[in-house]
Each structure stands twice: as C-alpha cells, then as structure tokens.
Design an enzyme around this catalytic site. Structure first.
Site, PDB file in Angstrom:
ATOM      1  N   TYR A  50      -3.419  -0.032  10.022  1.00  0.00           N
ATOM      2  CA  TYR A  50      -3.239  -0.410   8.610  1.00  0.00           C
ATOM      3  C   TYR A  50      -1.827  -0.084   8.146  1.00  0.00           C
ATOM      4  CZ  TYR A  50      -4.477  -0.541   3.605  1.00  0.00           C
ATOM      5  OH  TYR A  50      -4.562  -0.821   2.256  1.00  0.00           O
ATOM      6  N   SER A  77       0.844  -1.208   0.000  1.00  0.00           N
ATOM      7  CA  SER A  77       0.000   0.000   0.000  1.00  0.00           C
ATOM      8  C   SER A  77       0.877   1.254   0.000  1.00  0.00           C
ATOM      9  CB  SER A  77      -0.857  -0.019   1.275  1.00  0.00           C
ATOM     10  OG  SER A  77      -1.350   1.250   1.616  1.00  0.00           O
TER      11      SER A  77
HETATM   12  P1  NAP Z   1     -11.827  -4.899  -0.201  1.00  0.00           P
HETATM   13  O1  NAP Z   1     -12.789  -4.429  -1.234  1.00  0.00           O
HETATM   14  O2  NAP Z   1     -12.057  -4.540   1.219  1.00  0.00           O
HETATM   15  O3  NAP Z   1     -11.646  -6.502  -0.342  1.00  0.00           O
HETATM   16  C1  NAP Z   1     -10.896  -7.176   0.614  1.00  0.00           C
HETATM   17  C2  NAP Z   1     -11.234  -8.646   0.487  1.00  0.00           C
HETATM   18  O4  NAP Z   1     -10.568  -9.376   1.524  1.00  0.00           O
HETATM   19  C3  NAP Z   1     -12.728  -8.924   0.628  1.00  0.00           C
HETATM   20  O5  NAP Z   1     -13.133  -9.883  -0.321  1.00  0.00           O
HETATM   21  C4  NAP Z   1     -12.821  -9.500   2.031  1.00  0.00           C
HETATM   22  O6  NAP Z   1     -13.915 -10.368   2.210  1.00  0.00           O
HETATM   23  C5  NAP Z   1     -11.532 -10.258   2.104  1.00  0.00           C
HETATM   24  N1  NAP Z   1     -11.168 -10.609   3.479  1.00  0.00           N
HETATM   25  C6  NAP Z   1     -11.169  -9.801   4.560  1.00  0.00           C
HETATM   26  N2  NAP Z   1     -10.772 -10.484   5.654  1.00  0.00           N
HETATM   27  C7  NAP Z   1     -10.523 -11.752   5.248  1.00  0.00           C
HETATM   28  C8  NAP Z   1     -10.078 -12.937   5.908  1.00  0.00           C
HETATM   29  N3  NAP Z   1      -9.809 -12.945   7.219  1.00  0.00           N
HETATM   30  N4  NAP Z   1      -9.926 -14.071   5.179  1.00  0.00           N
HETATM   31  C9  NAP Z   1     -10.211 -14.069   3.857  1.00  0.00           C
HETATM   32  N5  NAP Z   1     -10.639 -12.984   3.149  1.00  0.00           N
HETATM   33  C10 NAP Z   1     -10.780 -11.843   3.863  1.00  0.00           C
HETATM   34  O7  NAP Z   1     -10.360  -4.351  -0.529  1.00  0.00           O
HETATM   35  P2  NAP Z   1      -9.702  -3.851  -1.890  1.00  0.00           P
HETATM   36  O8  NAP Z   1      -9.851  -2.384  -1.998  1.00  0.00           O
HETATM   37  O9  NAP Z   1     -10.130  -4.722  -3.025  1.00  0.00           O
HETATM   38  O10 NAP Z   1      -8.149  -4.115  -1.563  1.00  0.00           O
HETATM   39  C11 NAP Z   1      -7.614  -5.418  -1.681  1.00  0.00           C
HETATM   40  C12 NAP Z   1      -6.230  -5.407  -1.042  1.00  0.00           C
HETATM   41  O11 NAP Z   1      -5.459  -4.338  -1.586  1.00  0.00           O
HETATM   42  C13 NAP Z   1      -6.268  -5.164   0.471  1.00  0.00           C
HETATM   43  O12 NAP Z   1      -5.200  -5.878   1.069  1.00  0.00           O
HETATM   44  C14 NAP Z   1      -6.009  -3.652   0.589  1.00  0.00           C
HETATM   45  O13 NAP Z   1      -5.411  -3.333   1.832  1.00  0.00           O
HETATM   46  C15 NAP Z   1      -5.054  -3.448  -0.537  1.00  0.00           C
HETATM   47  N6  NAP Z   1      -5.014  -2.086  -1.071  1.00  0.00           N
HETATM   48  C16 NAP Z   1      -6.165  -1.475  -1.507  1.00  0.00           C
HETATM   49  C17 NAP Z   1      -6.058  -0.190  -2.070  1.00  0.00           C
HETATM   50  C18 NAP Z   1      -7.274   0.562  -2.601  1.00  0.00           C
HETATM   51  O14 NAP Z   1      -7.123   1.761  -2.906  1.00  0.00           O
HETATM   52  N7  NAP Z   1      -8.436  -0.042  -2.716  1.00  0.00           N
HETATM   53  C19 NAP Z   1      -4.824   0.434  -2.187  1.00  0.00           C
HETATM   54  C20 NAP Z   1      -3.682  -0.223  -1.693  1.00  0.00           C
HETATM   55  C21 NAP Z   1      -3.802  -1.492  -1.159  1.00  0.00           C
HETATM   56  P3  NAP Z   1     -15.340  -9.768   2.673  1.00  0.00           P
HETATM   57  O15 NAP Z   1     -15.747  -8.757   1.637  1.00  0.00           O
HETATM   58  O16 NAP Z   1     -16.241 -10.965   2.726  1.00  0.00           O
HETATM   59  O17 NAP Z   1     -15.100  -9.143   4.030  1.00  0.00           O
HETATM   60  C1  GCO Z   2      -7.038   5.230   3.205  1.00  0.00           C
HETATM   61  C2  GCO Z   2      -7.143   4.272   2.046  1.00  0.00           C
HETATM   62  C3  GCO Z   2      -5.780   3.730   1.712  1.00  0.00           C
HETATM   63  C4  GCO Z   2      -5.867   2.796   0.552  1.00  0.00           C
HETATM   64  C5  GCO Z   2      -4.526   2.291   0.144  1.00  0.00           C
HETATM   65  C6  GCO Z   2      -3.592   3.353  -0.318  1.00  0.00           C
HETATM   66  O1  GCO Z   2      -7.943   5.255   4.054  1.00  0.00           O
HETATM   67  O2  GCO Z   2      -6.036   5.978   3.221  1.00  0.00           O
HETATM   68  O3  GCO Z   2      -8.055   3.226   2.321  1.00  0.00           O
HETATM   69  O4  GCO Z   2      -5.218   3.092   2.818  1.00  0.00           O
HETATM   70  O5  GCO Z   2      -6.666   1.707   0.856  1.00  0.00           O
HETATM   71  O6  GCO Z   2      -3.952   1.479   1.092  1.00  0.00           O
HETATM   72  O7  GCO Z   2      -2.452   2.716  -0.886  1.00  0.00           O
END
Ligand code: NAP
Ligand code: GCO
Length: 264
Positions: free
Chosen positions: A160, A147
C-alpha cells in the site's frame, strides 16, 4: 466572485469506488456543489445499495459496474458514460485496497494486486479520461486519493505504501504532462478516517485505535465528510493554477513526530 469559484454546476464527476466510504462522501460533496456524479464499483449489489442511498440524499447518481484495472472495460465504460451521461470533467481516482501483511509473509500476488488497483488503476483511468478531455479541448480535473503512506511508512502495509507513494509521484507526472492543456492533476492525502477500510484497526478495542488517536494532533479519527472542502476545491476553478499538489487532510499527523507521554 469568490464562492462562484467553487461552483461545479454543469460539470460531470466520475468517482471510482464511490459506493461508500471516502468515495461516497466526496461524490456527495461534488454533487452538492452542482456536479452530475457517476460512481463505479466491482460489485453490483454495492452499486444498487449506493444508488438508493444517493437517491435518499436527493442525488441522481449514475452507476456503472467495471474494474479500474481492466483497460478494455475502462475504455468500453468511459465510451458508454460519455454517450449516456456526458463527458467526464472531473475524475476522482478513489478506488483502492489495502493488505496488512508483513513483507516476509506477503505473497507476490498480494503485493501485485495492491499495486494494480491502487496505482495502475488510476493510471488507466486518467489516461483514457484525459484522452477525451484533450480531444474536446475542455480542460479538466484529476484528483488521486493518496495517503499518509504517500509520505511515511508503517509496518505491514508495504504494498500500500509503495502504491500510494507511487500515486503521489504519478500525480506529479500527470501535472507535468497535462497542465499545459488546462488539466490540473492533484492528490488528496487523507489521514486516518472512519471507513470500512480502517474498521479492522479501529474497532473492537484494536490497539491501533489508541495509537492513532494519540498520533493525531486533532486526537480523533477523521469523518469522511471532512474531505468535502478539499475535494470541491481541487475539482473547481478555485484550483485552476494548482498542479501536482497533494492536499493532506490529516488532523495534523504529518506536522509532528508525535507527543511524548507528558504532553497528552
Ligand atoms: P474502502 O471503504 O475500502 O472503499 C474502496 C472502494 O474501492 C470500494 O467501493 C471498492 O469496491 C472499490 N474498489 C476496489 N477495487 C476496485 C476496482 N478494481 N475497481 C473499482 N472499484 C474498486 O476505502 P475508503 O476507506 O473509502 O478509501 C477510499 C480511498 O481513499 C482508497 O484509495 C484508500 O486507499 C484511500 N484512503 C483511505 C483512508 C482512510 O483512512 N479510510 C486514508 C487515506 C487514503 P468494493 O467495496 O466492491 O470492493
Ligand atoms: C493503515 C490504514 C491507512 C489508511 C490511510 C492513512 O492500515 O495504516 O488503513 O493506510 O488507510 O491510508 O492515510
């Protein structure tokens, strides 16, 4: 030779939490590059909905209900997956949560839960997937979803940031211990992407939306599909000598302090 480097035909990829968001986009990309994909989640209804969505894309995704933080479930389900689908060649540790609470107001349990899912879960998953890779002398790929908070902080996301900073260093540890066995461990560090996780700070006129658009040199949120290239690269032969690297896909956020008012 060049495009064959990115061909995942014959490979099996497990994307944790791959029922929507970035995980579904990554799993779809790996499938389109030839991989057989498996996704897990902790809610059956999300697995059922995702399976139908993958089918609509022409992708036969295997789905399994287990919690990445529960080591006995992980061991049980990885054994089932190996029997029912095949050994995992590519693990994407995508499952994760966030809690946006100031430190002084955050309960210890909240802090622990984020660390458990976002860094202990990847540890448990990788430990048991790699044990199988080593027993088969197959080599393999580990991709950890890092992230912006693997590099910088922002207020209210202490757990986080601690988790994603730890996940970056865990990725380097994995690389150090496993590269000699032909296993590459790397990270993808997305910037700000439009998913369920960021919806609370992106929609409904939330001030963070304007802030992050100005803070991002590309002046927009990322779309999940824009992680496809990074995922295929780190899952394929093209990255066989890349270890312990976090590939940031952030529209330029980490490249700049940001532009002051006169430079819109
Ligand atoms: P999201 O929409 O919250 O999806 C996360 C997924 O992980 C969901 O399917 C959730 O299931 C599942 N999950 C949560 N706890 C779990 C567990 N204990 N065992 C198995 N599955 C579990 O997140 P996203 O935005 O797609 O992000 C995906 C990854 O990228 C995360 O690690 C997030 O931190 C990272 N990330 C996201 C962003 C962004 O801007 N979106 C940026 C940087 C990094 P449920 O829906 O059933 O709870
Ligand atoms: C926040 C966002 C971020 C993104 C991502 C950025 O609240 O700042 O959720 O944490 O999820 O991780 O890289």
């Amino acid at each position: 030779m060049s495009l064959e480097l990115f061909d995942l035909t014959g490979k099996t990829a497990l994307v944790t939490g791959g029922t929507h968001g970035l995980g579904m986009a990554i799993a779809t990309a790996l499938a389109e590059a030839g991989a057989k994909i498996i996704v897990n989640d902790i809610l059956q209804e999300k697995l059922d909905k995702a399976k139908a969505q993958y089918t609509e894309k022409g992708i036969d995704a295997a789905t399994y209900l287990f919690d990445v933080t529960n080591e006995s479930q992980v061991i049980e389900y990885l054994q089932r997956i190996e029997k029912e689908v095949g050994p995992v060649d590519i693990l994407v540790n995508n499952a994760g949560i966030i809690k946006r609470i100031p430190i002084l107001e955050m309960e210890v349990e909240d802090f622990r839960q984020v660390l458990d899912i976002d860094v202990v879960g990847p540890f448990i998953m990788a430990k048991h997937v790699v044990k199988s890779m080593l027993s088969r002398k197959s080599g393999g790929k580990i991709i950890n979803m890092c992230s912006m908070m693997s590099e910088v902080s922002r207020n209210t996301v202490s757990a986080y940031a601690a988790a994603k900073g730890g996940l970056k260093m865990l990725t380097k540890e994995m690389a150090d211990e496993w590269a000699r066995f032909g296993i590459q461990a790397n990270g993808i560090g997305p910037g700000y992407f439009a998913t369920e996780q960021t919806a609370p700070i992106r929609v409904g006129g939330h001030p963070f939306n304007e802030f992050i658009i100005k803070r991002t040199p590309a002046r927009r949120w990322g779309e999940p599909e824009e992680l496809a290239g990074a995922a295929i690269f780190l899952a394929s032969k093209a990255s066989d000598f890349v270890n312990g690297h976090v590939l940031y896909v952030d529209g330029g956020i980490l490249a700049t302090l940001g532009s002051h008012a006169g430079e819109e």
